[in-house]
Scaffold this active site. Structure first.
Site, short mmCIF file in Angstrom:
data_model
loop_
_atom_site.label_atom_id
_atom_site.label_comp_id
_atom_site.label_asym_id
_atom_site.label_seq_id
_atom_site.Cartn_x
_atom_site.Cartn_y
_atom_site.Cartn_z
N ASP A 1 10.36 54.16 23.96
CA ASP A 1 10.50 53.21 23.16
C ASP A 1 11.86 53.62 22.71
O ASP A 1 13.12 52.37 21.90
CB ASP A 1 9.36 52.57 21.97
CG ASP A 1 8.27 52.04 22.50
OD1 ASP A 1 8.89 51.15 23.74
OD2 ASP A 1 7.68 51.87 21.71
N ARG B 1 15.13 54.61 25.51
CA ARG B 1 16.10 53.23 26.48
C ARG B 1 17.09 53.02 25.58
O ARG B 1 17.80 52.65 25.67
CB ARG B 1 14.64 52.48 26.06
CG ARG B 1 13.82 52.94 27.59
CD ARG B 1 12.30 51.47 27.64
NE ARG B 1 11.85 52.28 28.65
CZ ARG B 1 10.57 51.96 29.25
NH1 ARG B 1 9.42 51.08 28.09
NH2 ARG B 1 9.93 52.43 29.75
N ILE C 1 38.31 44.34 40.94
CA ILE C 1 39.72 44.22 40.03
C ILE C 1 40.62 44.65 40.76
O ILE C 1 41.73 44.52 41.19
CB ILE C 1 40.04 44.01 38.51
CG1 ILE C 1 39.07 42.95 38.01
CG2 ILE C 1 41.16 43.77 38.05
CD1 ILE C 1 38.84 43.09 36.81
N GLU D 1 14.70 55.89 32.71
CA GLU D 1 13.92 55.23 31.73
C GLU D 1 12.79 54.35 32.02
O GLU D 1 12.97 53.11 30.86
CB GLU D 1 15.37 55.28 30.38
CG GLU D 1 15.26 55.97 29.16
CD GLU D 1 15.01 58.18 29.36
OE1 GLU D 1 14.23 58.22 30.14
OE2 GLU D 1 14.72 58.17 28.10
#
Lengths: 264, 384
Positions: free
Chosen positions: B240, B243, B337, B363
């Site tokens: 948690d 990340r 581009i 992850e």
């Protein structure tokens, strides 16, 4: 040893400079302020002495407006022990003698073995404050310093001169002005940045030094800015079209290099 | 990120941006090609305090907040995503669980050397047969009285072979599922820890990733992190947190790609005017800019949640999911581009395109993030 480093807070060298409405100052909107790069060399030299155990105190001094405190914090973050902020300087900007008088008044009763100053403040580029400060404090000075050997109570210093280096010996205390090449300034470590918040910044008002900015910038002024101008814009380059006839294009290029650019 | 409180925030950003410009950017393309690990640069970064950014000062860290940490990862990733992940893994998946689940003795012994910049850290969860289904890991440990003995194989371990300390998950018995898993602090120099040669990766080539074999590795009892059986919950809580770092890395890569695209669109002329004066290009740039800002806003929201004591799995998963997918869209646009030049190694965007790819994979894949979010939604649905 006790080292004093004089610092000036200047516009980032990458700033795009615009002239202010009065035509005598730069427009400060959006300008990022940094420790003048030459003062970084001066500071680094003092910090190296502290790392080697030769200096037990590095004090950074500036004469500048409130924002200059950020420059002092940067120096503290890199490892300086103390900072002294003489608040003011907006009216005497660029007046080397006024700045030197203020610094001399603040330093005259302090204990120090050496005063290190950047060879010039980036931006105004006057290259005078260090020498004037030395005269006002009745100290020897060496300018354009690129190497320092610290001996007991004296220094052997290499200074940059046209075409080479000159070696000068001086007793201490002395004023040394730091030139590019003296060292490679360190970055502040994150811990240093946190520690800097807890280090003291001594604030001094000009009045406490028996000076006032109006007199320095008025009756006593030795420096007066009439107007500022930006350098002329660079002319656009010339492109010689040569796809159809490269030989003619090459001849044209040689002709232009010879006659216009006078390259040979 | 403007939500940060510390007045040192901008000072730290100036330091990191200046370090990146002078020390990291110049060799990034070369390191990508040679896959050379930047030991010298990392040594300097350790000295600056970048291995223990949010570790308190009394444990040798820099004592900064989470927002500052994420800003640092973003700024580094903007110029070199490989170095960003090396730093992020050290701070996050290794430093964070040691800080939150370690005893004072464990912190002194294992966290202090990392936080003070002497060593890198890592995390061993994934195995060849246990990726997204991490709870099915097979690395076993057994209690032999005065120590634990670990046996098994770990895969895709970032900082394998370059870090000294790892947080390693192993199970007492695979049939116990998640409840059988414990977390151990592993010293890479211990006998039986064998690092395979690094993987030849598509991107993040100058970061080191590899397989690790644990062959009868004897871990002292004092190196059990948390309680026995707490390992899987330590792993989830760590993810948690980590990340957020990967989301910041994705935002950083995307910002770097936008800058490359802008520079190219300014300098390249077609049909008589610069690319950015063509509406199709200008609109694409506008979309890239907007997507980056949206990802950053999500990341800030997740970071604010992470700075409270409550669990923030859903917020972290959302930020990581969106930032990594956004990053891949933005680098693809930047290549478009650039046209043919974007396909050449001469332009930095080619490296960024490859570096970006893993952000939706590691992850926790995007699919795993969606599992986390949808489970949280299901729970919420029950109280509707």
């Amino acid at each position: 040893m006790k080292c004093i480093v004089c610092m000036t807070h200047v516009p980032d060298t990458a700033s795009i400079i615009k002239i202010g409405a009065d035509g005598k100052h730069i427009d400060e909107t959006g300008i990022k302020w940094i420790v003048s790069p030459y003062d970084e060399y001066a500071l680094e030299e003092a910090l190296k002495l502290a790392d080697e155990g030769k200096a037990d105190e590095v004090t950074v001094v500036t004469y500048g407006p409130q924002r200059a405190e950020a420059g002092l914090r940067e120096c503290l973050a890199r490892g300086a022990h103390k900072a002294v902020h003489i608040v003011g300087g907006e009216k005497t900007l660029g007046d080397s003698l006024a700045i030197a008088k203020v610094l001399a008044a603040a330093l005259k009763d302090r204990e120090y073995d050496v005063i290190l100053v950047g060879v010039k403040g980036v931006g105004t580029d006057n290259s005078q404050v260090g020498q004037m400060l030395a005269e006002l404090l009745d100290l020897p000075h060496v300018s354009n310093v690129v190497k320092i050997d610290w001996n007991d109570g004296a220094v052997a210093v290499e200074r940059e001169v046209e075409g080479g280096h000159e070696v000068v010996e001086s007793p201490l205390p002395a004023v040394l002005t730091a030139q590019k090449g003296l060292n490679e300034p360190r970055y502040a470590a994150l811990k240093g940045i946190m520690a800097a918040k807890r280090k003291p910044v001594e604030k001094i008002e000009l009045s406490a030094l028996g000076l006032d900015e109006d007199t320095l910038a008025g009756a006593d002024a030795t420096y007066n800015v009439r107007s500022l101008e930006l350098p002329p814009e660079k002319a656009a380059g010339t492109i010689i079209q040569g796809e159809d006839d490269p030989q003619a294009a090459a001849a044209e290029l040689v002709k232009l290099l010879h006659e216009e650019a006078k390259a040979f | 990120m403007e939500t940060s409180v510390g007045e040192q925030y901008e000072q730290v950003r100036d330091l990191v941006v200046s370090f990146c410009k002078k020390k990291i950017a110049p060799g990034a393309a070369k390191r990508d090609q040679s896959a050379e690990f930047p030991s010298g640069i990392l040594h300097e970064m350790g000295e600056l305090g970048l291995f223990g950014i949010f570790v308190p000062e009394e444990l040798g860290g820099a004592g900064m907040d989470l927002m500052t940490y994420l800003m640092i990862i973003e700024e580094i990733a903007k110029v070199d995503a490989s170095i960003a992940v090396t730093i992020s893994v050290t701070n996050s998946v290794c430093g964070w669980p040691l800080l939150h689940f370690g005893t004072r003795e464990q912190q002194e012994r294992y966290l202090r050397p990392i936080a003070s910049g002497e060593e890198l850290g890592g995390f061993m969860l994934t195995e060849p047969e246990a990726g997204s289904d991490a709870a099915s890991l097979k690395t076993r440990y057994r209690d032999v009285g005065d120590a634990f003995i670990l046996n098994g194989t770990k895969a895709w371990i970032t900082n394998a072979g370059v870090a000294k300390t790892f947080v390693c998950m192993a199970t007492k018995d695979p049939s116990l599922g998640a409840h059988g898993i414990s977390a151990f602090i592993l010293d890479a120099d211990q006998e039986g820890v064998i690092f395979d040669k690094p993987e030849e990766k598509m991107g993040l080539r100058s970061s080191k990733t590899g397989m690790v074999t644990l062959d009868n590795v004897r871990v002292p009892k004092s190196a059990l992190l948390g309680r026995e059986g707490q390992g899987f919950s330590i792993a989830l809580a760590t993810l948690d947190h980590s990340r957020l770092g990967i989301a910041a890395q994705a935002v950083g890569i995307a910002r770097g790609a936008l800058e490359e695209a802008l520079r190219y669109a300014r300098d390249r002329r077609q049909f008589g005017r610069p690319l950015y004066d063509h509406q199709a290009i200008g609109f694409r740039l506008a979309e890239m800019d907007t997507e980056i800002a949206a990802a950053r806003a999500l990341l800030q929201e997740a970071a604010r949640a992470a700075m409270t004591p409550r669990r923030h799995s859903r917020e972290s998963a959302r930020a990581k999911l969106f930032a990594s997918e956004m990053c891949n869209r933005v680098v693809a646009s930047a290549i478009q581009i650039h046209g043919g030049y974007g396909y050449s190694k001469e332009y930095a965007i080619e490296r960024m395109y490859r570096d970006a790819r893993v952000t939706t994979v590691y992850e926790g894949t995007s699919e795993v993030q969606k599992i986390v979010i949808s489970r949280a939604l299901k729970q919420a649905a029950e109280s509707l």
